[in-house]
Scaffold this motif. Structure first.
Motif, PDB file in Angstrom:
ATOM      1  N   LEU A   1      74.849  81.319  60.393  1.00 22.99           N
ATOM      2  CA  LEU A   1      76.086  82.068  60.457  1.00 22.99           C
ATOM      3  C   LEU A   1      77.174  81.354  59.647  1.00 22.99           C
ATOM      4  CD1 LEU A   1      77.544  84.460  61.636  1.00 22.99           C
ATOM      5  CD2 LEU A   1      77.914  83.170  63.737  1.00 22.99           C
ATOM      6  N   ALA A   2      77.286  80.046  59.857  1.00 20.35           N
ATOM      7  CA  ALA A   2      78.349  79.289  59.187  1.00 20.35           C
ATOM      8  C   ALA A   2      78.221  79.339  57.664  1.00 20.35           C
ATOM      9  CB  ALA A   2      78.364  77.849  59.684  1.00 20.35           C
ATOM     10  N   VAL A   3      77.001  79.265  57.142  1.00 23.91           N
ATOM     11  CA  VAL A   3      76.868  79.284  55.677  1.00 23.91           C
ATOM     12  C   VAL A   3      77.158  80.660  55.089  1.00 23.91           C
ATOM     13  CG1 VAL A   3      75.315  77.318  55.381  1.00 23.91           C
ATOM     14  CG2 VAL A   3      74.357  79.586  55.713  1.00 23.91           C
ATOM     15  N   GLY A   4      77.317  81.641  55.963  1.00 26.67           N
ATOM     16  CA  GLY A   4      77.729  82.960  55.472  1.00 26.67           C
ATOM     17  C   GLY A   4      79.206  82.979  55.088  1.00 26.67           C
ATOM     18  N   HIS A   5      79.960  81.988  55.538  1.00 20.50           N
ATOM     19  CA  HIS A   5      81.383  81.905  55.175  1.00 20.50           C
ATOM     20  C   HIS A   5      81.492  81.583  53.680  1.00 20.50           C
ATOM     21  CE1 HIS A   5      85.496  80.494  54.888  1.00 20.50           C
ATOM     22  NE2 HIS A   5      85.736  80.987  56.106  1.00 20.50           N
ATOM     23  N   PRO A   6      82.318  82.337  52.959  1.00 27.12           N
ATOM     24  CA  PRO A   6      82.339  82.182  51.497  1.00 27.12           C
ATOM     25  C   PRO A   6      82.716  80.778  50.995  1.00 27.12           C
ATOM     26  CG  PRO A   6      84.041  83.732  52.283  1.00 27.12           C
ATOM     27  CD  PRO A   6      83.147  83.455  53.422  1.00 27.12           C
ATOM     28  N   LYS A   7      83.388  79.995  51.824  1.00 26.81           N
ATOM     29  CA  LYS A   7      83.780  78.662  51.346  1.00 26.81           C
ATOM     30  C   LYS A   7      82.786  77.569  51.729  1.00 26.81           C
ATOM     31  CE  LYS A   7      88.760  79.540  51.492  1.00 26.81           C
ATOM     32  NZ  LYS A   7      89.988  79.226  52.243  1.00 26.81           N
ATOM     33  N   VAL A   8      81.784  77.920  52.537  1.00 25.80           N
ATOM     34  CA  VAL A   8      80.865  76.901  53.060  1.00 25.80           C
ATOM     35  C   VAL A   8      79.629  76.763  52.161  1.00 25.80           C
ATOM     36  CG1 VAL A   8      79.368  76.304  55.001  1.00 25.80           C
ATOM     37  CG2 VAL A   8      81.649  77.220  55.421  1.00 25.80           C
ATOM     38  N   ALA A   9      79.349  75.535  51.733  1.00 27.67           N
ATOM     39  CA  ALA A   9      78.154  75.291  50.916  1.00 27.67           C
ATOM     40  C   ALA A   9      76.960  74.991  51.810  1.00 27.67           C
ATOM     41  CB  ALA A   9      78.392  74.131  49.969  1.00 27.67           C
ATOM     42  N   GLU A  10      77.170  74.166  52.827  1.00 30.25           N
ATOM     43  CA  GLU A  10      76.067  73.811  53.712  1.00 30.25           C
ATOM     44  C   GLU A  10      76.606  73.506  55.102  1.00 30.25           C
ATOM     45  OE1 GLU A  10      73.694  70.479  52.472  1.00 30.25           O
ATOM     46  OE2 GLU A  10      71.913  71.310  53.449  1.00 30.25           O
ATOM     47  N   ALA A  11      75.797  73.792  56.118  1.00 32.67           N
ATOM     48  CA  ALA A  11      76.251  73.548  57.481  1.00 32.67           C
ATOM     49  C   ALA A  11      75.104  73.013  58.319  1.00 32.67           C
ATOM     50  CB  ALA A  11      76.770  74.842  58.098  1.00 32.67           C
ATOM     51  N   ALA A  12      75.456  72.146  59.272  1.00 37.23           N
ATOM     52  CA  ALA A  12      74.466  71.637  60.222  1.00 37.23           C
ATOM     53  C   ALA A  12      75.111  71.612  61.593  1.00 37.23           C
ATOM     54  CB  ALA A  12      74.036  70.233  59.820  1.00 37.23           C
ATOM     55  N   VAL A  13      74.301  71.930  62.606  1.00 34.58           N
ATOM     56  CA  VAL A  13      74.843  71.904  63.958  1.00 34.58           C
ATOM     57  C   VAL A  13      74.040  70.911  64.792  1.00 34.58           C
ATOM     58  CG1 VAL A  13      75.201  73.251  66.058  1.00 34.58           C
ATOM     59  CG2 VAL A  13      75.725  74.256  63.833  1.00 34.58           C
ATOM     60  N   ILE A  14      74.759  70.034  65.482  1.00 33.11           N
ATOM     61  CA  ILE A  14      74.082  69.089  66.384  1.00 33.11           C
ATOM     62  C   ILE A  14      74.739  69.166  67.763  1.00 33.11           C
ATOM     63  CG2 ILE A  14      73.240  67.438  64.668  1.00 33.11           C
ATOM     64  CD1 ILE A  14      75.781  65.771  65.272  1.00 33.11           C
ATOM     65  N   GLY A  15      73.983  68.740  68.754  1.00 35.96           N
ATOM     66  CA  GLY A  15      74.545  68.679  70.100  1.00 35.96           C
ATOM     67  C   GLY A  15      75.232  67.340  70.292  1.00 35.96           C
ATOM     68  N   VAL A  16      76.445  67.361  70.839  1.00 41.46           N
ATOM     69  CA  VAL A  16      77.081  66.091  71.191  1.00 41.46           C
ATOM     70  C   VAL A  16      77.359  66.084  72.695  1.00 41.46           C
ATOM     71  CG1 VAL A  16      78.098  65.438  68.968  1.00 41.46           C
ATOM     72  CG2 VAL A  16      79.316  67.012  70.428  1.00 41.46           C
ATOM     73  N   GLN A  17      77.385  64.882  73.254  1.00 44.88           N
ATOM     74  CA  GLN A  17      77.572  64.692  74.698  1.00 44.88           C
ATOM     75  C   GLN A  17      78.791  65.437  75.216  1.00 44.88           C
ATOM     76  OE1 GLN A  17      76.081  62.388  76.945  1.00 44.88           O
ATOM     77  NE2 GLN A  17      74.372  62.180  75.498  1.00 44.88           N
ATOM     78  N   HIS A  18      78.629  66.058  76.363  1.00 42.77           N
ATOM     79  CA  HIS A  18      79.762  66.719  76.992  1.00 42.77           C
ATOM     80  C   HIS A  18      79.704  66.435  78.496  1.00 42.77           C
ATOM     81  CE1 HIS A  18      82.389  69.883  78.500  1.00 42.77           C
ATOM     82  NE2 HIS A  18      82.897  69.965  77.285  1.00 42.77           N
ATOM     83  N   PRO A  19      80.838  66.012  79.088  1.00 39.26           N
ATOM     84  CA  PRO A  19      80.824  65.596  80.495  1.00 39.26           C
ATOM     85  C   PRO A  19      80.388  66.715  81.438  1.00 39.26           C
ATOM     86  CG  PRO A  19      83.085  65.705  79.618  1.00 39.26           C
ATOM     87  CD  PRO A  19      82.157  65.872  78.461  1.00 39.26           C
ATOM     88  N   LYS A  20      80.750  67.949  81.123  1.00 38.41           N
ATOM     89  CA  LYS A  20      80.432  69.028  82.051  1.00 38.41           C
ATOM     90  C   LYS A  20      79.138  69.756  81.681  1.00 38.41           C
ATOM     91  CE  LYS A  20      82.407  73.171  84.096  1.00 38.41           C
ATOM     92  NZ  LYS A  20      83.439  74.160  83.877  1.00 38.41           N
ATOM     93  N   TRP A  21      78.954  70.030  80.388  1.00 38.22           N
ATOM     94  CA  TRP A  21      77.852  70.888  79.956  1.00 38.22           C
ATOM     95  C   TRP A  21      76.651  70.121  79.433  1.00 38.22           C
ATOM     96  CZ3 TRP A  21      78.706  75.310  82.020  1.00 38.22           C
ATOM     97  CH2 TRP A  21      80.006  75.831  82.101  1.00 38.22           C
ATOM     98  N   ASP A  22      76.694  68.779  79.512  1.00 36.80           N
ATOM     99  CA  ASP A  22      75.599  67.964  78.966  1.00 36.80           C
ATOM    100  C   ASP A  22      75.742  67.813  77.461  1.00 36.80           C
ATOM    101  OD1 ASP A  22      73.996  66.795  80.688  1.00 36.80           O
ATOM    102  OD2 ASP A  22      72.374  68.285  80.654  1.00 36.80           O
ATOM    103  N   GLU A  23      75.573  68.944  76.768  1.00 36.58           N
ATOM    104  CA  GLU A  23      75.700  68.951  75.309  1.00 36.58           C
ATOM    105  C   GLU A  23      76.489  70.172  74.889  1.00 36.58           C
ATOM    106  OE1 GLU A  23      71.710  66.956  73.323  1.00 36.58           O
ATOM    107  OE2 GLU A  23      71.861  69.106  73.461  1.00 36.58           O
ATOM    108  N   ARG A  24      77.255  69.993  73.831  1.00 37.90           N
ATOM    109  CA  ARG A  24      77.909  71.164  73.225  1.00 37.90           C
ATOM    110  C   ARG A  24      77.720  71.073  71.712  1.00 37.90           C
ATOM    111  NH1 ARG A  24      78.496  75.618  74.961  1.00 37.90           N
ATOM    112  NH2 ARG A  24      80.220  76.017  73.548  1.00 37.90           N
ATOM    113  N   PRO A  25      77.714  72.221  71.025  1.00 39.47           N
ATOM    114  CA  PRO A  25      77.489  72.201  69.579  1.00 39.47           C
ATOM    115  C   PRO A  25      78.693  71.711  68.765  1.00 39.47           C
ATOM    116  CG  PRO A  25      77.606  74.480  70.399  1.00 39.47           C
ATOM    117  CD  PRO A  25      77.755  73.588  71.585  1.00 39.47           C
ATOM    118  N   LEU A  26      78.379  70.842  67.813  1.00 33.23           N
ATOM    119  CA  LEU A  26      79.369  70.415  66.826  1.00 33.23           C
ATOM    120  C   LEU A  26      78.890  70.950  65.473  1.00 33.23           C
ATOM    121  CD1 LEU A  26      81.704  68.572  65.698  1.00 33.23           C
ATOM    122  CD2 LEU A  26      79.971  66.791  65.475  1.00 33.23           C
TER     123      LEU A  26
END
Ligand code: ADP
Length: 541
Positions: free
Chosen positions: A452-477
Motif C-alpha cells: 500500500l505504502a509504495v503506491g504513494h507517488p512519492k515513495v520509492a520503497e517501504a518496509a514494515v516491521i513490528g516494534v515493541q508496544h507496552p499494550k499491544w505487544d507489537e505495532r507496525p512501524l
C-alpha cells in the motif's frame, strides 16, 4: 503389473540434447563479462558442454562430486552446468552477493572440489581462497587473452582448459534420482542450508514451469533471465528455455536499468523474469528516457511481492503482462504463478490487479495446504491465513548433510510463509511467519502495508516491521525511502493509507530513511531493520 513403456531416465542433459537437435541454430546471446556481445546457439552450447564434461572427467571429477560456480548468466556458465551434471557431478551455484565468510562456509560445507569463476570475482576470491579448503583448481571463465595473473590454486583460463578436450565424449548414464545441482538458501536465520536437486526433480520442474498457465514459454519466444543462475536454480530458466527451444539472451554482469533495456530492445525479448528491485530500476530508466517495450509480452516478477504500482505500470503504460510468481530454493523453486483461470479471466482494471497481487495458483506437481500452528487445515476462503505447506516431486525432503525431519506426517514442507488460499485455489502470501506483526493477539501483514505504502507517488520503497508496544505487544512501524528529490510528511503518507486498510492495521509511525537494507537476493533484510529500530519508541497515543 508394470507398464510396458520404455525406461528413459529423466536426466537434465537430455534437455540440452533436445535443444541441440530440434533447435540447434537458435541464438544464445550474452553480454560477456569482458564487454562485447557474444553469440552462439544450442548446438554449440551442447558441443562445448560435452568438452567440459570430458575435461572434468579427465581431471578426476566423479559421480556425486560438487563443482562450484561463482558466475553471472553467460553462455560459459550454462555450458558448465550441463557439463558438470552430464557426468553425474553436481553444479553448485554460489551467490557472489553473499559475504565472503558465508561463501567460504558454504563452499566448505558442500566440499566443492573445483570452482568456475568469473573475472569479476577474482579480487575478492583471491583474498579469501585460503579459507576454501576443498577446492583443488579454479577455472576462470575467460580466454587466454583476458586471463589475469592470479594467485588462485592451479588457475587456468576456461577456453584453454576446454581446448584440451576434443569433445569425443558421451554423457554418463545413471539413475534419474541422482543429484544434479545444489543451491544454499540465503540463511537469514542461522547457517545456510543446502538444497540438493535431482535430475528427475529438475526435469519435472522444467515441464511444470513451461506449462501455458505457468511461464508458457514457446520456441518462438526470446527469453531474458535477469534472475541469476545462482538465485534459486534460476527459476528453472536454464532448463525450461532450452527444453522449449526458445532463444536465450544472457545479461552477464550488467543488471542495471539501461543495460537491461538495451538487451530487451535490441534482441526483441518477449519474456523476462526477475526480482522487483531489478524492475524498479528498469521502470525508472523507461520513465527517464520515455522509451517503450514494444516486443516484451510477459514478465515474471517474484522473489518478493510485486508491488501493485509496479504491476500496474508494466501493464497499463507498457502493455506487458505481469505474472506474479512465488517460490523458494527448496521448491526448485517455483510454487505458484498468477495466470488467469477462467473464473478471473474477464477481470480488468483494479479488479484484475486485486487478483494479480496474489502469488497465484500452483501448477501440477505442487500441492498446497494452509494450517494453524497445530497443523489443522484452514479453509480456502481467501481471508483466513495460516502456515503455507507444500508437497511435490520438486520439493526438498531434507537438507544436505542434515538429518532433521523437515516434513509433516503427510509429507508436506512448511515454507515459513503465511498465506491465504481463495476458493479458486489462488494463494496469497500475507507474510513470512517471522515477519508478521502480532498486535494484541491478531496478525497484521507487513507485506500488505508495504504494498500500500509504495503506491504513494512519492515513495520509492517501504518496509514494515513490528516494534515493541507496552499494550499491544507489537505495532507496525513503516520505514520509507522517498523517491529522489521528494519530500513528504508522516501525516501525508498515513493519510494516503487511511481507509484502504482496517483501522487497527495503520502503522503507528513512519520513519524516513536513505536506504533499506537488502539480502543478497534482493529481499528486504528485516532482521537488520529490526536491529536498527530495536530501541525505537513509538509516539504515545
Ligand atoms: P532467497 O532469499 O535466496 O531468495 P528463496 O528464493 O528460497 O531464497 O526465498 C523464498 C522466499 O521468498 C519465500 O519463502 C517467500 O517468503 C519469499 N517470496 C518469494 N516470492 C515471493 C512473492 N512473489 N511474494 C512474496 N514473497 C515471496
Amino acid at each position: 503389473m508394470l507398464g510396458l513403456m520404455q525406461d528413459w531416465p529423466l536426466l537434465c542433459h537430455r534437455i540440452i540434447d533436445h535443444a541441440a537437435i530440434q533447435h540447434g541454430a537458435r541464438p544464445v546471446v550474452t553480454r560477456s563479462v569482458e564487454g562485447p556481445i557474444h553469440t552462439t546457439n544450442y548446438a554449440d552450447i551442447r558441443k562445448r558442454a560435452l568438452k567440459v564434461a570430458q575435461r572434468l572427467d579427465r581431471d578426476g571429477i566423479k559421480l556425486g562430486d560438487r563443482v562450484a560456480t561463482l558466475a553471472w548468466n553467460t553462455w560459459r556458465h550454462l555450458e558448465c552446468w550441463y557439463g558438470i551434471l552430464g557426468i553425474g557431478a553436481i553444479y553448485h551455484t554460489v551467490n557472489p552477493r553473499l559475504f565472503a565468510e558465508q561463501i567460504c562456509w558454504i563452499v566448505n560445507h558442500a566440499e566443492d572440489r573445483m570452482m568456475f569463476v568469473d573475472l569479476t570475482f577474482l579480487p575478492i576470491l583471491e583474498k579469501h581462497a585460503h579459507g576454501l579448503k576443498t577446492i583443488e583448481r579454479y577455472v576462470v571463465l575467460t580466454d587466454a587473452a583476458h586471463m589475469p595473473k592470479t594467485t588462485l590454486k592451479n588457475a587456468v583460463a576456461y577456453e584453454e582448459w576446454i581446448a584440451e578436450a576434443d569433445g569425443d565424449f558421451a554423457w554418463k548414464s545413471f539413475d534419474e534420482n541422482t543429484a544434479a545441482g545444489m543451491c544454499y538458501t540465503s540463511g537469514t536465520t542461522g547457517n545456510p542450508k543446502g538444497v540438493l536437486y535431482s535430475h528427475r526433480s529438475n526435469v519435472l520442474h522444467a515441464f511444470m514451469a513451461s506449462l501455458p498457465d505457468a511461464k508458457g514459454i514457446a520456441a518462438r519466444d526470446v527469453v531474458l533471465p535477469v534472475v541469476p543462475l545462482f538465485h534459486a536454480n534460476c527459476w528453472s530458466l536454464a532448463f525450461s528455455t532450452p527444453l522449449t527451444g526458445a532463444s536465450l539472451i544472457l545479461p552477464g554482469a550488467k543488471l542495471d536499468g539501461p543495460s537491461i533495456y538495451e538487451l530487451l530492445d535490441t534482441y526483441k525479448v518477449t519474456f523476462t523474469a526477475g526480482v522487483p528491485t531489478v524492475w524498479l530500476a528498469l521502470l525508472q530508466e523507461l520513465e527517464k528516457t520515455g522509451a517503450k517495450l514494444p516486443h516484451l509480452k510477459r514478465i515474471v516478477i517474484g522473489g518478493s511481492a510485486s508491488p501493485r504500482a509496479m504491476t500496474q505500470k508494466f501493464q497499463d503504460s507498457y502493455g506487458v503482462e505481469v505474472i506474479h510468481a512465488w517460490g523458494m530454493t527448496e521448491m526448485s523453486p517455483l510454487g505458484s504463478l498468477c495466470t488467469m483461470k477462467p473464473e478471473y479471466a474477464a477481470l480488468t482494471g483494479e479488479a484484475k490487479l486485486d487478483i494479480q497481487m496474489k502469488q497465484g495458483h500452483p501448477p501440477f506437481g505442487v500441492e498446497m495446504k494452509i494450517t494453524d500452528d497445530k497443523g489443522k487445515n484452514l479453509p480456502w476462503d481467501g481471508k483466513t491465513f495460516g502456515r503455507l505447506k507444500v508437497r511435490g516431486p520438486a520439493v526438498a525432503r531434507r537438507y544436505f548433510k542434515d538429518d532433521s525431519e523437515i516434513l509433516d506426517q503427510e509429507g508436506f514442507f512448511d515454507t515459513g510463509d503465511v498465506a491465504t488460499m481463495d476458493p479458486h485455489g489462488y494463494m496469497q502470501i500475507t507474510d513470512r511467519s517471522k515477519d508478521v506483526i502480532k498486535s494484541g493477539g491478531e496478525w497484521i501483514s507487513s507485506i500488505d502495508l508495504e504494498n500500500l505504502a509504495v503506491g504513494h507517488p512519492k515513495v520509492a520503497e517501504a518496509a514494515v516491521i513490528g516494534v515493541q508496544h507496552p499494550k499491544w505487544d507489537e505495532r507496525p512501524l513503516l520505514v520509507v525511502v522517498l523517491k529522489k528529490d521528494q519530500r513528504a510528511s508522516k501525516d501525508e503518507i498515513l493519510a494516503f493509507m487511511q481507509g484502504k486498510i482496517a483501522k487497527w492495521w495503520m502503522p503507528d509511525d513512519v520513519a524516513f530513511v536513505e536506504e533499506i537494507p537488502h539480502t543478497a537476493t534482493g529481499k528486504i533484510l528485516k532482521t537488520e531493520l529490526r536491529e536498527r529500530f530495536k530501541d525505537y519508541r513509538l509516539p504515545v497515543q
